[in-house]
Design a protein around this motif. Structure first.
Motif, short mmCIF file in Angstrom:
data_model
loop_
_atom_site.label_atom_id
_atom_site.label_comp_id
_atom_site.label_asym_id
_atom_site.label_seq_id
_atom_site.Cartn_x
_atom_site.Cartn_y
_atom_site.Cartn_z
N HIS A 105 0.84 -1.19 0.00
CA HIS A 105 0.00 0.00 0.00
C HIS A 105 0.88 1.25 0.00
CE1 HIS A 105 -3.19 -2.78 0.99
NE2 HIS A 105 -2.54 -3.14 2.07
N PRO A 106 0.44 2.32 -0.66
CA PRO A 106 1.27 3.53 -0.73
C PRO A 106 1.29 4.29 0.59
CG PRO A 106 -0.84 3.90 -1.80
CD PRO A 106 -0.80 2.44 -1.45
N HIS A 107 2.34 5.08 0.78
CA HIS A 107 2.45 5.93 1.96
C HIS A 107 1.77 7.27 1.70
CE1 HIS A 107 5.70 7.92 -0.25
NE2 HIS A 107 6.23 6.73 -0.45
N ASP A 108 1.69 8.09 2.73
CA ASP A 108 0.94 9.34 2.65
C ASP A 108 1.42 10.24 1.52
OD1 ASP A 108 -0.39 8.46 4.87
OD2 ASP A 108 0.34 10.00 6.23
N ASP A 109 2.73 10.46 1.42
CA ASP A 109 3.25 11.38 0.42
C ASP A 109 2.94 10.92 -1.00
OD1 ASP A 109 4.23 12.94 2.45
OD2 ASP A 109 6.31 12.27 2.25
N PHE A 110 3.11 9.61 -1.24
CA PHE A 110 2.84 9.06 -2.56
C PHE A 110 1.36 9.20 -2.89
CE2 PHE A 110 1.82 5.84 -5.68
CZ PHE A 110 2.94 5.78 -6.50
N ALA A 111 0.49 8.87 -1.92
CA ALA A 111 -0.95 8.93 -2.16
C ALA A 111 -1.40 10.36 -2.44
CB ALA A 111 -1.70 8.36 -0.95
N ALA A 112 -0.82 11.32 -1.74
CA ALA A 112 -1.18 12.72 -1.96
C ALA A 112 -0.69 13.22 -3.32
CB ALA A 112 -0.62 13.59 -0.84
N VAL A 175 2.16 -3.47 9.66
CA VAL A 175 2.45 -3.44 8.23
C VAL A 175 2.62 -1.99 7.80
CG1 VAL A 175 1.77 -4.25 5.94
CG2 VAL A 175 0.97 -5.47 7.98
N PRO A 176 3.84 -1.45 7.83
CA PRO A 176 4.03 -0.07 7.38
C PRO A 176 3.66 0.08 5.91
CG PRO A 176 5.98 -0.92 8.52
CD PRO A 176 5.10 -2.09 8.25
N ALA A 177 3.29 1.27 5.52
CA ALA A 177 3.03 1.54 4.10
C ALA A 177 4.27 1.18 3.29
CB ALA A 177 2.67 3.00 3.91
N GLY A 178 4.04 0.57 2.14
CA GLY A 178 5.13 0.16 1.26
C GLY A 178 5.59 -1.26 1.46
N GLU A 179 5.26 -1.86 2.61
CA GLU A 179 5.77 -3.20 2.94
C GLU A 179 5.01 -4.27 2.16
OE1 GLU A 179 8.86 -4.86 4.95
OE2 GLU A 179 8.16 -2.82 5.36
N SER A 199 -4.47 -0.44 -2.99
CA SER A 199 -3.55 -1.57 -2.99
C SER A 199 -2.81 -1.65 -4.31
CB SER A 199 -4.31 -2.89 -2.77
OG SER A 199 -4.88 -2.94 -1.49
N ILE A 200 -1.51 -1.89 -4.21
CA ILE A 200 -0.66 -2.15 -5.38
C ILE A 200 -0.47 -3.65 -5.44
CG2 ILE A 200 1.59 -1.74 -6.45
CD1 ILE A 200 1.67 0.85 -4.65
N LEU A 201 -1.08 -4.29 -6.44
CA LEU A 201 -1.05 -5.75 -6.55
C LEU A 201 0.13 -6.20 -7.40
CD1 LEU A 201 -4.80 -6.60 -7.24
CD2 LEU A 201 -3.59 -6.69 -5.07
N LEU A 225 5.26 0.84 -8.52
CA LEU A 225 6.26 0.05 -7.79
C LEU A 225 7.28 0.91 -7.07
CD1 LEU A 225 6.88 -2.94 -10.25
CD2 LEU A 225 5.62 -2.96 -8.08
N THR A 226 7.35 2.21 -7.38
CA THR A 226 8.26 3.07 -6.63
C THR A 226 7.75 3.30 -5.20
OG1 THR A 226 7.19 5.15 -7.34
CG2 THR A 226 8.95 4.27 -8.74
#
Length: 325
Positions: A105-112, A175-179, A199-201, A225-226
């Motif tokens: 799952h993406p983190h806050d900065d990426f999602a924003a 489960v931190p974001a990105g893990e 979710s990034i599958l 994927l970044t």
């Protein structure tokens, strides 16, 4: 405002199997094939949907609307001053009737930045019925290697990248974001997460989902994927991600505190739930909560305005809360 017992809120036709263990935990009849999630006290919709996933209160009012009309009453004065009507929490009961796909799952900065969303999606699990979980890279891997495995849907190689850990009832998983992670078949859990469905599958072969079209959140896999963590997790780090919960009090690592909190409350006679917006799940036993007679599997929404809530009986409760303002 008083505590409210919530009915099940299970979005139908999810892309993976499950639902029977969830019904059994909730004390409900039925064995649905693709209703593996109960979205508890949800102000969040399933991605791409207008209302699916939202909790409806007794009487027909949508919880999201109720909070928007009175954020202080529901969430508390300090929370409302800082975050307005954003509850900053989604709670789920999840029944993995099959192993879930490898994803992150993406983190806050990426999602924003890339999705225009207010939150990323960090999450944590409290295990109710055990089994295997796959989480964290055993060795560092490049995004190029991940992209190749995804394009070829090399499931064995993807799973082989991750630590496989058996979990038991009472364990917690952060489960931190990105893990990268995947919940194993047979696991029933309570999930706390940031209130998004993102979710990034990396895996979709054999699942009822259009992975090439939906797995990258509309961004393309080169960009999606970044957001995935590619560094390895040591044994010490894995111990911080997966461990047995203490018998009472706060059960999640400090790193989770900025996203959500979870308390384990054993009740032997009398206890109390501290003031503040919370979602309460009865894990075992029977209890009277603010005048509500509850059995194992019950879920209760406690508005901040309810104040301190008295509990009596012989039971164990899990109390989920948003971050402290």
């Amino acid at each position: 405002m008083k505590p409210i017992v919530l009915a099940s809120n299970r979005p139908p036709e999810r892309f993976y199997r499950g639902g029977a263990a969830l019904c059994a935990f909730r004390g409900e009849y039925g064995s649905p094939a693709h209703e593996p999630e109960d979205w508890v006290a949800s102000t969040t919709t399933v991605r791409g949907e207008e209302s699916l996933g939202l909790t409806t209160l007794p009487g027909g009012r949508v919880l999201r609307d109720a909070i928007e009309e009175d954020p202080t009453g529901w969430l508390g004065d300090a929370h409302a001053r800082r975050w307005g009507a954003d509850a900053r929490l989604l709670v789920k009961l999840l029944d993995a009737g099959q192993r879930l796909p490898v994803h992150a799952h993406p983190h806050d900065d990426f999602a924003a930045r890339h999705l225009g969303r207010a939150h990323g999606k960090a999450e944590a699990w409290y295990i109710l019925e055990g089994g295997p979980v796959h989480i964290g890279l055993r060795e560092e891997v490049s995004q190029e290697v991940l992209a190749d495995l995804v394009s070829r849907q090399d499931v064995d190689a993807l799973l082989g990248l991750l630590h496989e850990i058996p979990v038991r009832p009472g364990d917690v998983v952060w489960v931190p974001a990105g893990e990268l992670h995947a919940i194993g078949a047979g696991v029933l859990l309570l999930e706390l997460q940031q209130p998004e469905d993102l979710s990034i599958l990396l895996e979709w072969d054999g699942f009822a989902i259009d992975g090439p079209g939906e797995g990258h959140l509309g961004l393309g896999f080169d960009l999606a994927l970044t957001a995935v963590t590619t560094t390895a997790r040591s044994a010490v780090e894995m111990g911080a991600l997966v461990h047995a919960a203490p018998p009472s009090g706060s059960v999640l690592p400090r790193a989770a505190d900025e996203y959500f909190r979870l308390e384990r409350l054993p009740v032997h006679g009398a206890a109390a739930i501290a003031p503040g917006f919370s979602v309460v799940v009865v894990v075992r036993g029977v209890a009277d909560l603010g005048g509500l007679a509850l059995a194992a599997g019950a879920t209760v929404l406690v508005p901040a305005a309810a104040g301190r809530v008295q509990v009596s009986g012989e039971a164990e409760l899990l109390i989920a809360r948003p971050p402290a303002p």
